[in-house]
Design an enzyme around this catalytic site. Sequence first.
Site, short mmCIF file in Angstrom:
data_model
loop_
_atom_site.label_atom_id
_atom_site.label_comp_id
_atom_site.label_asym_id
_atom_site.label_seq_id
_atom_site.Cartn_x
_atom_site.Cartn_y
_atom_site.Cartn_z
CD GLU A 179 0.04 -1.43 3.08
OE1 GLU A 179 0.44 -2.28 2.24
OE2 GLU A 179 -0.07 -1.66 4.30
CB CYS A 284 15.41 -8.69 2.20
SG CYS A 284 15.69 -9.42 0.59
CD GLU A 383 14.51 -6.53 8.37
OE1 GLU A 383 13.39 -6.86 8.76
OE2 GLU A 383 14.94 -6.76 7.22
P1 NAD Z 1 5.45 -5.74 6.00
O1 NAD Z 1 5.56 -7.09 6.59
O2 NAD Z 1 5.09 -4.61 6.87
O3 NAD Z 1 4.37 -5.73 4.81
C1 NAD Z 1 4.47 -6.62 3.73
C2 NAD Z 1 3.06 -6.84 3.15
O4 NAD Z 1 2.24 -7.45 4.14
C3 NAD Z 1 2.37 -5.56 2.73
O5 NAD Z 1 1.74 -5.78 1.50
C4 NAD Z 1 1.35 -5.33 3.84
O6 NAD Z 1 0.17 -4.70 3.38
C5 NAD Z 1 1.03 -6.73 4.31
N1 NAD Z 1 0.68 -6.84 5.73
C6 NAD Z 1 1.04 -6.02 6.74
N2 NAD Z 1 0.58 -6.50 7.92
C7 NAD Z 1 -0.09 -7.65 7.64
C8 NAD Z 1 -0.78 -8.61 8.43
N3 NAD Z 1 -0.88 -8.50 9.76
N4 NAD Z 1 -1.33 -9.68 7.81
C9 NAD Z 1 -1.24 -9.83 6.48
N5 NAD Z 1 -0.58 -8.94 5.68
C10 NAD Z 1 -0.03 -7.87 6.25
O7 NAD Z 1 6.85 -5.47 5.24
P2 NAD Z 1 7.35 -4.13 4.56
O8 NAD Z 1 7.66 -3.12 5.62
O9 NAD Z 1 6.48 -3.74 3.44
O10 NAD Z 1 8.71 -4.64 3.89
C11 NAD Z 1 9.94 -4.67 4.58
C12 NAD Z 1 10.23 -6.05 5.11
O11 NAD Z 1 10.24 -6.98 4.02
C13 NAD Z 1 11.60 -6.17 5.74
O12 NAD Z 1 11.48 -6.93 6.92
C14 NAD Z 1 12.43 -6.90 4.69
O13 NAD Z 1 13.52 -7.64 5.21
C15 NAD Z 1 11.40 -7.81 4.11
N6 NAD Z 1 11.79 -8.27 2.78
C16 NAD Z 1 12.22 -9.55 2.68
C17 NAD Z 1 12.65 -10.03 1.46
C18 NAD Z 1 13.16 -11.44 1.34
O14 NAD Z 1 13.50 -11.84 0.23
N7 NAD Z 1 13.23 -12.21 2.42
C19 NAD Z 1 12.60 -9.20 0.34
C20 NAD Z 1 12.13 -7.90 0.48
C21 NAD Z 1 11.73 -7.44 1.72
#
Ligand code: NAD
Length: 483
Positions: A179, A284, A383
Site C-alpha cells: 500500500e 533484505c 532488523e
Molecule cells: P510488511 O511485513 O510490513 O508488509 C508486507 C506486506 O504485508 C504488505 O503488502 C502489507 O500490506 C502486508 N501486511 C502487513 N501486515 C499484515 C498482516 N498483519 N497480515 C497480512 N498482511 C499484512 O513489510 P514491509 O515493511 O512492506 O517490507 C519490509 C520487510 O520486508 C523487511 O522486513 C524486509 O527484510 C522484508 N523483505 C524480505 C525479502 C526477502 O526476500 N526475504 C525481500 C524484500 C523485503
Amino acid sequence: MPESAHLPNYIGGRWVPSAAAEHLDVYNPATGQVIARTPLSTGTEVDCAVQAAAAAFPAWRETPPVIRARAMFAFKQQLEAHVEELARLVTTEHGKTLDESRGSVRRAIECVEVACGAPSMLTGYGLENIAANIDCTVMRQPIGVCAAIAPFNFPAMVPLWFLPFAVVCGNTFVLKPSEQVPLSQHRIFELLETCGLPPGVVNLVNGGKDVAEALCDHPGIRAVSFVGSTAVARLVYRRGTHAGKRVQALGGAKNFIIVMPDADLDRAMPLIAESFYGCAGERCLAGSVLLPVGAAHAEARDRLAAAAESLTVGNGLEPGVQMGPVVSARHRARVLGYVERGVAEGARLVADGRARKLPAEGFFVGPTVFDQVSPAMSIGREEIFGPVASVCPVADLDEAFRIMDAHPNANATSIFTSSGKAAREFAHRATASMVGVNIGVAAPMAYFPFGGARDSFFGDLKVHGRDAFEFYTDKKVAISRWL
Ligand code: NAD
C-alpha cells in the site's frame, strides 16, 4: 488530493474504482509530498478478483505453454521499452536512486525472461514398460488461482518474482502490491494489458492487511506468495496453510558480513559500504552487522565510517546522489529510534548521521556507523532496515559463526577474504541460504532460487528459478495399458 489520484483495482481485464471507505496517502519520500492514494479495498473486491481469476483459469490452463510464453515475451518487450519510465516511478514512490531503480527493473525483466522458458521448464518425464505393456507418464499441471502479497522495498521487482512464473505455468493471478508503493505495479499492469492475456488472468487489488488476510483465507485461492517482515511472514504462512494453501513466505533479515584479516580492503570496502547503504539500507540482502575478524577491525571500521560520511544523500532523481531517503516519515522515526537506542545501550558512534546536513523536506536519514556493538544490543539483534551499520569485532571465524548461528534470521551473509579455505568453510557452514564470497549483496539471479532460512523464510520451495516452476505446478502421473 483529486479523486483521480485514487488508484483503481484491475479486475477481470478492467480498471475498476475501489469502493473502499478508507484510502492511504502515497508519498514521494524525497519531498514528503502526497502523490497518490491507495484504496484499502474490501473483502468483496478481493472476492471479485478471485472469481474473475477462477473464471479465466479453465481456458488459460488449456492454452499451450508456448502461447502463454509468447505473452511473456510481449511483456518483456513492453518492460524493456519502459525501463526508464518505470525506474523513475520506482524512485518517485520509494526513494532509492535512479541507478538503483534501473537495476531493480532489470532484475524484474530477468524474471520475465526466465518465465519465457516455460515450455522447456514444464516438461514432464516418463518410463515405458513399468510392467509388461504398461507405461507411466509424469506431467506438470497448473494449480489454479495464485496470489502474491508484496513489500514496499522493491515496488517493481518483487511482484515479478511471482507473476510471470505463475501465469506462464497456466495459473491465474491476484496481486496485492504494498500500500506504500502501488504506482509501479499500476503502470506495469497497464503494460500487461497490451500483452494478449485474456481478461481475468492477472488481477490487482490494492489494500493493506485486510486484503492480505482475505487472500490467505479465500477458498478459491490455491497458493500464496508473500514477501515482507518476519512477523507478518509467519502470520501469513500460518493463516494460508491453515486454509489448505501452498504458501511461500519470505521474511525479514539481519545480515552479517565477515571481513577476514587477509581481505583486500581496497576492493572489499566499496562493496561492503554499498551493501550497507545501497537503497538506504532497505534491502533484505543489505549488510547490517559487520564482523571484522582480529586485525581487520580498526581499518575496516574506519573505512566504513569514511565511506558513510562521504556519501551524497539527496533526491534519488538527481544526478550524483548516492543515497536517497527512507520510505516514510514513520520509518525514518523508527530508524532514528534505533540510533538513539544504540547510543543508550553503549555502542560507540563512529559516524553520526544525525549530524549530517540533510535536505529539509522528505524522509532522510544520515548514514551511520556504530562500533563495539554486541549481539545483545537492539541494534545488533533487530532488523533496522535503514542506513545504520553495526560493527561487532570478533576474534576468529568461529566466533563469527557463534553470533550468526544464535540469530533467528538467516537470509544472506558474505565473507571477504583471500583464503580459499576460509571461503569454502564459510559457504559450507553458513546457515543463511544466500552466501556471498567477496560479494556485498548475494542476490541470486532469476534462474537460481531466492530465499532465506529459519525466521527469514517459511515454506519449502523458494522464489524464482526452478523452484518457481515447482511451486506453481502440481505433478500428475498417468499409468496406461493399451491392449
Ligand atoms: P510488511 O511485513 O510490513 O508488509 C508486507 C506486506 O504485508 C504488505 O503488502 C502489507 O500490506 C502486508 N501486511 C502487513 N501486515 C499484515 C498482516 N498483519 N497480515 C497480512 N498482511 C499484512 O513489510 P514491509 O515493511 O512492506 O517490507 C519490509 C520487510 O520486508 C523487511 O522486513 C524486509 O527484510 C522484508 N523483505 C524480505 C525479502 C526477502 O526476500 N526475504 C525481500 C524484500 C523485503
